[in-house]
Design a protein around this motif. Structure first.
Motif, PDB file in Angstrom:
ATOM      1  N   GLY A   2       0.817  -1.194   0.000  1.00 16.66           N
ATOM      2  CA  GLY A   2       0.000   0.000   0.000  1.00 16.66           C
ATOM      3  C   GLY A   2       0.851   1.243   0.000  1.00 16.66           C
ATOM      4  N   GLY A   3       0.242   2.377   0.409  1.00 16.48           N
ATOM      5  CA  GLY A   3       0.975   3.627   0.464  1.00 16.48           C
ATOM      6  C   GLY A   3       0.776   4.458  -0.775  1.00 16.48           C
ATOM      7  N   PRO A   4       1.348   5.674  -0.778  1.00 16.73           N
ATOM      8  CA  PRO A   4       1.139   6.597  -1.893  1.00 16.73           C
ATOM      9  C   PRO A   4       1.763   6.135  -3.194  1.00 16.73           C
ATOM     10  N   PHE A   5       2.712   5.191  -3.142  1.00 14.07           N
ATOM     11  CA  PHE A   5       3.391   4.745  -4.358  1.00 14.07           C
ATOM     12  C   PHE A   5       2.850   3.412  -4.866  1.00 14.07           C
ATOM     13  N   ALA A   6       1.699   3.006  -4.354  1.00 13.82           N
ATOM     14  CA  ALA A   6       1.117   1.748  -4.815  1.00 13.82           C
ATOM     15  C   ALA A   6       0.720   1.873  -6.281  1.00 13.82           C
ATOM     16  N   ARG A   7       1.009   0.828  -7.060  1.00 11.32           N
ATOM     17  CA  ARG A   7       0.703   0.835  -8.485  1.00 11.32           C
ATOM     18  C   ARG A   7      -0.801   0.684  -8.685  1.00 11.32           C
ATOM     19  N   SER A   8      -1.367   1.542  -9.522  1.00  9.51           N
ATOM     20  CA  SER A   8      -2.800   1.466  -9.794  1.00  9.51           C
ATOM     21  C   SER A   8      -3.087   0.213 -10.614  1.00  9.51           C
ATOM     22  N   PRO A   9      -4.243  -0.402 -10.423  1.00  8.52           N
ATOM     23  CA  PRO A   9      -4.554  -1.624 -11.164  1.00  8.52           C
ATOM     24  C   PRO A   9      -4.640  -1.352 -12.659  1.00  8.52           C
ATOM     25  N   ARG A  10      -4.124  -2.290 -13.451  1.00  9.24           N
ATOM     26  CA  ARG A  10      -4.171  -2.156 -14.902  1.00  9.24           C
ATOM     27  C   ARG A  10      -5.577  -2.485 -15.381  1.00  9.24           C
ATOM     28  N   GLU A  11      -6.137  -1.601 -16.209  1.00 11.57           N
ATOM     29  CA  GLU A  11      -7.484  -1.804 -16.716  1.00 11.57           C
ATOM     30  C   GLU A  11      -7.408  -2.441 -18.100  1.00 11.57           C
ATOM     31  N   HIS A  12      -8.194  -3.486 -18.283  1.00 12.06           N
ATOM     32  CA  HIS A  12      -8.198  -4.213 -19.545  1.00 12.06           C
ATOM     33  C   HIS A  12      -9.610  -4.707 -19.800  1.00 12.06           C
ATOM     34  N   SER A  13     -10.040  -4.617 -21.045  1.00  9.15           N
ATOM     35  CA  SER A  13     -11.386  -5.058 -21.385  1.00  9.15           C
ATOM     36  C   SER A  13     -11.342  -5.999 -22.577  1.00  9.15           C
ATOM     37  N   ASP A  14     -11.897  -7.189 -22.391  1.00  3.69           N
ATOM     38  CA  ASP A  14     -12.043  -8.115 -23.512  1.00  3.69           C
ATOM     39  C   ASP A  14     -13.314  -7.818 -24.300  1.00  3.69           C
ATOM     40  N   GLU A  15     -14.269  -7.164 -23.640  1.00  7.30           N
ATOM     41  CA  GLU A  15     -15.506  -6.772 -24.295  1.00  7.30           C
ATOM     42  C   GLU A  15     -15.380  -5.333 -24.795  1.00  7.30           C
ATOM     43  N   PRO A  16     -15.828  -5.044 -26.014  1.00  5.15           N
ATOM     44  CA  PRO A  16     -15.724  -3.676 -26.539  1.00  5.15           C
ATOM     45  C   PRO A  16     -16.509  -2.687 -25.689  1.00  5.15           C
ATOM     46  N   LEU A  17     -15.920  -1.522 -25.502  1.00  2.00           N
ATOM     47  CA  LEU A  17     -16.564  -0.436 -24.774  1.00  2.00           C
ATOM     48  C   LEU A  17     -16.960   0.647 -25.777  1.00  2.00           C
ATOM     49  N   PRO A  18     -18.190   1.148 -25.728  1.00  2.00           N
ATOM     50  CA  PRO A  18     -18.629   2.142 -26.710  1.00  2.00           C
ATOM     51  C   PRO A  18     -18.001   3.505 -26.448  1.00  2.00           C
ATOM     52  N   GLY A  19     -17.768   4.248 -27.521  1.00  2.00           N
ATOM     53  CA  GLY A  19     -17.210   5.588 -27.393  1.00  2.00           C
ATOM     54  C   GLY A  19     -17.502   6.423 -28.628  1.00  2.00           C
ATOM     55  N   PHE A  20     -17.208   7.720 -28.520  1.00  2.00           N
ATOM     56  CA  PHE A  20     -17.478   8.669 -29.605  1.00  2.00           C
ATOM     57  C   PHE A  20     -16.297   9.623 -29.722  1.00  2.00           C
ATOM     58  N   LYS A  21     -15.951   9.987 -30.949  1.00  2.00           N
ATOM     59  CA  LYS A  21     -14.793  10.850 -31.165  1.00  2.00           C
ATOM     60  C   LYS A  21     -14.918  11.566 -32.496  1.00  2.00           C
ATOM     61  N   CYS A  68       2.708   8.524 -20.494  1.00  2.00           N
ATOM     62  CA  CYS A  68       2.648   9.169 -21.808  1.00  2.00           C
ATOM     63  C   CYS A  68       1.188   9.492 -22.122  1.00  2.00           C
ATOM     64  N   ASP A  69       0.982  10.359 -23.110  1.00  3.87           N
ATOM     65  CA  ASP A  69      -0.391  10.695 -23.513  1.00  3.87           C
ATOM     66  C   ASP A  69      -0.807   9.941 -24.770  1.00  3.87           C
ATOM     67  N   CYS A  70      -0.143   8.816 -25.066  1.00  2.46           N
ATOM     68  CA  CYS A  70      -0.417   8.061 -26.282  1.00  2.46           C
ATOM     69  C   CYS A  70      -1.700   7.250 -26.150  1.00  2.46           C
ATOM     70  N   GLY A  71      -2.120   6.670 -27.267  1.00  8.99           N
ATOM     71  CA  GLY A  71      -3.318   5.848 -27.297  1.00  8.99           C
ATOM     72  C   GLY A  71      -4.452   6.525 -28.043  1.00  8.99           C
ATOM     73  N   PHE A  72      -5.468   5.740 -28.375  1.00 10.73           N
ATOM     74  CA  PHE A  72      -6.690   6.306 -28.933  1.00 10.73           C
ATOM     75  C   PHE A  72      -7.470   6.995 -27.818  1.00 10.73           C
ATOM     76  N   TYR A  73      -8.226   8.016 -28.192  1.00  7.75           N
ATOM     77  CA  TYR A  73      -9.069   8.727 -27.234  1.00  7.75           C
ATOM     78  C   TYR A  73     -10.517   8.677 -27.704  1.00  7.75           C
ATOM     79  N   CYS A  74     -11.436   8.628 -26.759  1.00 11.74           N
ATOM     80  CA  CYS A  74     -12.852   8.752 -27.104  1.00 11.74           C
ATOM     81  C   CYS A  74     -13.613   9.321 -25.911  1.00 11.74           C
TER      82      CYS A  74
END
Length: 245
Positions: A2-21, A68-74
């Protein structure tokens, strides 16, 4: 750990998530395929209807990286994408409905994610305000790609154009929707209602009779004046003849 330097859980989705861009429609230089480019970050990179994100800064790390700020955005909501389309720099963009999958990171209004499938392309208005029904060469682009511009048939003129059906085919079978005018603007055929002019009250019969009598009196006075002028003219003619030798 724990503590302030704890790594945040990695988010991953096998199911598509809807978005708009928003995106700019692009045509390959050889005319054999179509794609899209971003309107902010990654504008120089063209992606396909189904594609994986790459780092726009040239790094080889997996996208999206927390450093980094890379990746697709929606956006989560279509309304947020429509709001962004009101900015002058983005008026020529199209609206995409996408399915996001793979690694992703949430932010306040949407997602930053690794893999994307474009489901629907929504084409709005021409720069003149009419509904756009074609995509024309805008004169801009990047290496190997020409940026397309939504236009109406009047503004297309002699520029090379691509119909929505052909664009859908070259983009890999995505759905293309011509949205036309946004809510709140009247169509050419259905003009906004014109405010009715205030009704003029009907004239009172007594008032009409009085006005008619006054007009008759004026006509009588005019006739009398003309008669006197004729008498004066006749008198002048008589005096003129007497003065002649």
């Amino acid at each position: 750990m724990g503590g302030p330097f704890a790594r945040s859980p990695r988010e991953h989705s096998d199911e598509p998530l809807p978005g708009f861009k928003l995106a700019y429609p692009m045509l390959a230089a050889d005319g054999a395929s179509c794609g899209f480019s971003g309107v902010t970050l990654g504008r120089a990179h063209v992606y396909r209807a189904v594609d994986d994100a790459i780092c726009a800064h040239g790094s080889r790390h997996a996208c999206p990286s927390r450093w980094c700020d890379c990746g697709f955005y929606c956006f989560h909501e279509m309304g947020s994408a429509r709001d962004l389309a009101c900015e002058p720099d983005h008026r020529s963009a199209v609206l995409l409905e996408v399915a996001a999958s793979g690694r992703y990171r949430r932010y306040e209004r949407g997602l930053r994610y690794a893999r994307q499938r474009v489901k629907t392309v929504r084409i709005g208005r021409c720069e003149c305000g009419r509904p756009a029904d074609l995509l024309a060469d805008s004169g801009a682009g990047s290496v190997g790609w020409r940026r397309l511009l939504p236009v109406c048939r009047n503004c297309a003129a002699d520029r090379p154009v691509l119909g929505p059906e052909r664009f859908a085919e070259l983009a890999g079978g995505v759905e293309v929707v011509l949205e036309g005018r946004p809510t709140g603007l009247a169509d050419d055929e259905e003009q906004a209602p014109v405010a009715a002019s205030p009704e003029v009250p009907a004239e009172d019969p007594g008032t009409v009779a009085v006005l008619s009598a006054e007009v008759a009196v004026l006509h009588a006075r005019l006739d009398e004046t003309l008669s006197r002028l004729e008498e004066v003219q006749a008198r002048l003619d008589e005096l003129t003849r007497r003065d002649r030798p």
